[in-house]
Design an enzyme around this catalytic site. Structure first.
Site, short mmCIF file in Angstrom:
data_model
loop_
_atom_site.label_atom_id
_atom_site.label_comp_id
_atom_site.label_asym_id
_atom_site.label_seq_id
_atom_site.Cartn_x
_atom_site.Cartn_y
_atom_site.Cartn_z
N GLU A 272 0.26 -57.84 9.10
CA GLU A 272 1.40 -57.00 9.51
C GLU A 272 2.63 -57.71 8.96
O GLU A 272 2.98 -58.80 9.41
CB GLU A 272 1.48 -56.91 11.04
CG GLU A 272 0.19 -56.47 11.71
CD GLU A 272 -0.13 -55.01 11.47
OE1 GLU A 272 0.79 -54.25 11.14
OE2 GLU A 272 -1.30 -54.64 11.60
N ASN B 263 10.02 -64.04 15.54
CA ASN B 263 11.05 -63.05 15.92
C ASN B 263 10.75 -62.36 17.26
O ASN B 263 11.67 -62.13 18.03
CB ASN B 263 11.26 -62.02 14.80
CG ASN B 263 10.05 -61.16 14.57
OD1 ASN B 263 8.92 -61.62 14.68
ND2 ASN B 263 10.27 -59.90 14.26
N GLU C 65 -1.83 -52.10 14.68
CA GLU C 65 -1.90 -52.69 16.00
C GLU C 65 -1.50 -51.61 17.00
O GLU C 65 -0.85 -50.63 16.65
CB GLU C 65 -0.97 -53.90 16.10
CG GLU C 65 -1.44 -54.99 15.15
CD GLU C 65 -0.81 -56.36 15.35
OE1 GLU C 65 0.40 -56.46 15.17
OE2 GLU C 65 -1.56 -57.30 15.67
N CYS D 230 10.85 -56.55 12.33
CA CYS D 230 10.20 -56.03 11.11
C CYS D 230 10.59 -54.58 10.86
O CYS D 230 10.86 -54.18 9.74
CB CYS D 230 8.69 -56.18 11.22
SG CYS D 230 8.01 -55.45 12.73
P1 NAD Z 1 6.20 -66.46 8.19
O1 NAD Z 1 5.27 -65.71 7.32
O2 NAD Z 1 7.00 -67.56 7.62
O3 NAD Z 1 5.42 -67.12 9.42
C1 NAD Z 1 4.59 -66.35 10.28
C2 NAD Z 1 3.53 -67.26 10.88
O4 NAD Z 1 2.67 -67.71 9.82
C3 NAD Z 1 4.08 -68.52 11.55
O5 NAD Z 1 3.30 -68.82 12.69
C4 NAD Z 1 3.87 -69.58 10.47
O6 NAD Z 1 3.76 -70.88 10.99
C5 NAD Z 1 2.56 -69.12 9.86
N1 NAD Z 1 2.34 -69.57 8.48
C6 NAD Z 1 3.26 -69.88 7.54
N2 NAD Z 1 2.65 -70.26 6.39
C7 NAD Z 1 1.32 -70.16 6.62
C8 NAD Z 1 0.17 -70.41 5.83
N3 NAD Z 1 0.27 -70.82 4.57
N4 NAD Z 1 -1.05 -70.21 6.37
C9 NAD Z 1 -1.17 -69.77 7.64
N5 NAD Z 1 -0.12 -69.53 8.45
C10 NAD Z 1 1.11 -69.72 7.94
O7 NAD Z 1 7.11 -65.34 8.87
P2 NAD Z 1 8.39 -65.55 9.79
O8 NAD Z 1 9.53 -65.90 8.91
O9 NAD Z 1 8.01 -66.43 10.94
O10 NAD Z 1 8.55 -64.06 10.38
C11 NAD Z 1 9.36 -63.07 9.84
C12 NAD Z 1 8.56 -62.05 9.08
O11 NAD Z 1 7.58 -61.43 9.92
C13 NAD Z 1 9.43 -60.91 8.58
O12 NAD Z 1 9.11 -60.62 7.24
C14 NAD Z 1 9.06 -59.74 9.48
O13 NAD Z 1 9.31 -58.46 8.93
C15 NAD Z 1 7.61 -60.01 9.72
N6 NAD Z 1 7.13 -59.31 10.91
C16 NAD Z 1 6.27 -58.25 10.77
C17 NAD Z 1 5.83 -57.54 11.89
C18 NAD Z 1 4.89 -56.36 11.77
O14 NAD Z 1 4.30 -55.96 12.76
N7 NAD Z 1 4.73 -55.80 10.58
C19 NAD Z 1 6.26 -57.93 13.17
C20 NAD Z 1 7.13 -59.00 13.28
C21 NAD Z 1 7.56 -59.70 12.15
#
Ligand code: NAD
Length: 476
Positions: free
Chosen positions: A244, A146, A457, A278
């Protein structure tokens, strides 16, 4: 585009690739290597090799490299932002914002290089104690699709300043701008191997980072279910994992709020980046006395939002980033409709027509007075869907705002200091905004409570998370 290991551009050892799709057109834009365990092994070896030298570079010199890189990123913002819009979908102005934000974060960490200090403790007859903060060594960073550029800055800025080396994995759907910025950091003087980018899927490259014995800490940003799985996978190695995660931020609009400002705050807070933030505004609680006017003005603004390819200058909202996310948002709204859990005032479907058919576009959606137990209030909706609820008093507003598994941010819109203070004191969230939402300056620690994650962070505070204490006892 190739990934970067030890300062070299490289293919995946397995020779396989992943397509990068432009979400506005559905077309293949480029491809990136599908990295796997062998590639992570190579990246860890390069990061280990670089670690001894990088640790000895003074914090001020490390900061200077970040500072020069920030300048170069800002200079290249036009090209970087276009790449970001094409791979991620956000409007160009938002992409420029994000690229600038990354430069700001690197500059901020450069400016606090003198804050890497320890403690000196007098122990009387027992002597003296000195506590230094040393780098952890090779660390891992995993980021979502995102906000790939700003999140790269949030992780690489403090991690590299503190003297660690990194193996960073962008999302498989948004690797391109991250790779371009890593190349800029190296041109600015970052030694080869200090920052390695392994592209690939979460199941392959991501899991390899999480379970690699040579990686001492993983900083993960993504959704809550993945974050929990990541912590579980890393647990047998006693690896530090900060997570996060998702959010469902409430926005409380009080009866004395500056209405136009609050309406614009809700639009910006929810529809920025097509709602894929997020800490976006995901639920609005508005005082019942002003609810009809607020909702009417909000509805007019939501209907007027211009949705299209982010490269077009007049576009205010781009597509969702990938097809799976579009399907997810569509299913969440369809379920609300089927169960009769709220009135859809605007949107509620994919966008159709020549400008939208090929891309992953969803209409800006406004939902009035959903059932308090509606699924869209309980789960994270990562897309342009905004539920608005009227509330009779502040206690109800705060209780409803807190009725969530998540606790990332919360905002209150009021001119009354007492109301603002009450929300700040009682909100179960990591960040509270008054008369604003969404902004996260690099100086301010950011992170959540409850299922929004563990760790913070940003700010000088984040540096400590990338170091460990080592104590020295002196007997005179
Ligand atoms: P996701 O969890 O599907 O993927 C995030 C990352 O993790 C990607 O690089 C993905 O390839 C990797 N990943 C997926 N499965 C994994 C595994 N089993 N082991 C290791 N790595 C793995 O998330 P998304 O759909 O890409 O992102 C959206 C989410 O991120 C939303 O829930 C959003 O709220 C959250 N987000 C949180 C913050 C924060 O600072 N709290 C900031 C931005 C986004």
């Amino acid at each position: 585009m190739l990934m970067r290991i030890g300062g070299q551009e490289t293919e995946a050892a397995g020779g396989t690739w992943l397509d990068v799709i432009n979400p506005a057109t559905g077309e293949v834009l480029d491809r990136a290597p599908a990295g796997e365990r062998e590639d992570v092994d190579a990246a860890v070896a390069a990061a280990e090799h670089a670690a001894a030298g990088w640790e000895k570079v003074s914090p001020r010199e490390r900061g200077k490299i970040l500072f020069h890189a920030a300048g170069a990123i800002r200079e290249a913002r036009g090209d970087l932002a276009r790449t970001l819009t094409r791979e991620q979908g956000k409007p160009l102005a938002e992409a420029v914002d994000e690229v600038r934000g990354c430069a700001n974060v690197l500059e901020f960490y450069a400016s606090v290089s003198g804050c890497l200090s320890g403690d000196f403790i007098r122990l009387g007859a027992a002597g003296d104690g000195i506590v230094v903060r040393e780098p952890l060594g090779v660390c891992g960073a995993i980021i979502p699709w995102n906000m790939p550029v700003i999140l790269m800055g949030w992780k690489a800025g403090p991690a590299l300043l503190a003297g660690n080396t990194l193996v960073l994995k962008p999302s498989s759907t948004t690797p391109l701008t991250t790779l371009a910025i890593a190349a800029i950091l190296e041109r600015a003087g970052l030694p080869p191997g200090v920052l390695n980018i392994v592209t690939g899927t979460g199941d392959a490259a991501g899991q390899a980072i999480v379970t690699h014995p040579g990686i001492h800490k993983v900083s993960f940003t993504g959704n809550t279910a993945t974050g929990i799985a990541v912590r579980r996978a890393a647990a047998p190695l006693l690896k530090e994992v900060t997570v996060e995660l998702g959010g469902s931020d409430p926005m409380i609009v009080w009866k004395d709020a500056d209405l136009p400002k609050a309406v614009e705050g809700a639009v910006h807070g929810r529809f920025y980046n097509a709602g894929q933030v997020c800490n976006a505004v995901k639920r609005v609680y508005v005082h019942e006395e002003i609810a009809p006017r607020f909702t009417g003005e909000l509805l007019a603004r939501v209907r007027s939002l211009r949705v299209g390819d982010g490269l077009s200058p007049s576009v205010e909202m781009g597509p969702l980033q990938n097809r799976a996310q579009l399907d997810r948002v569509e299913a969440q709204v369809a379920r609300l409709r089927e169960r009769g859990e709220g009135r859809i005032l605007a949107g509620g479907s994919r966008l159709r027509g020549p400008e939208h058919d090929r891309g992953f576009f969803y209409a800006p959606t406004l939902v009035a007075d959903p059932d308090p137990d509606a699924a869209i209030l309980g789960e994270e909706v990562f897309g342009p869907v905004l539920p608005v609820m009227a509330v009779p008093d502040l206690d109800t507003a705060i209780a409803e705002a807190n009725r969530s598994r998540y606790g990332l941010g919360a905002s209150v819109w009021t001119r009354d200091l007492g109301v603002a203070r009450a929300v700040f004191d009682r909100a179960r969230a990591g960040v509270v905004w008054v008369n604003r939402h969404l902004t996260v300056p690099p100086e301010i620690p950011f992170g959540g409570v409850k299922e929004s994650g563990l760790g913070r962070e940003n700010g000088v505070q984040a540096i400590a998370g990338w170091t460990r204490a080592k104590s020295l006892l002196l007997g005179w």
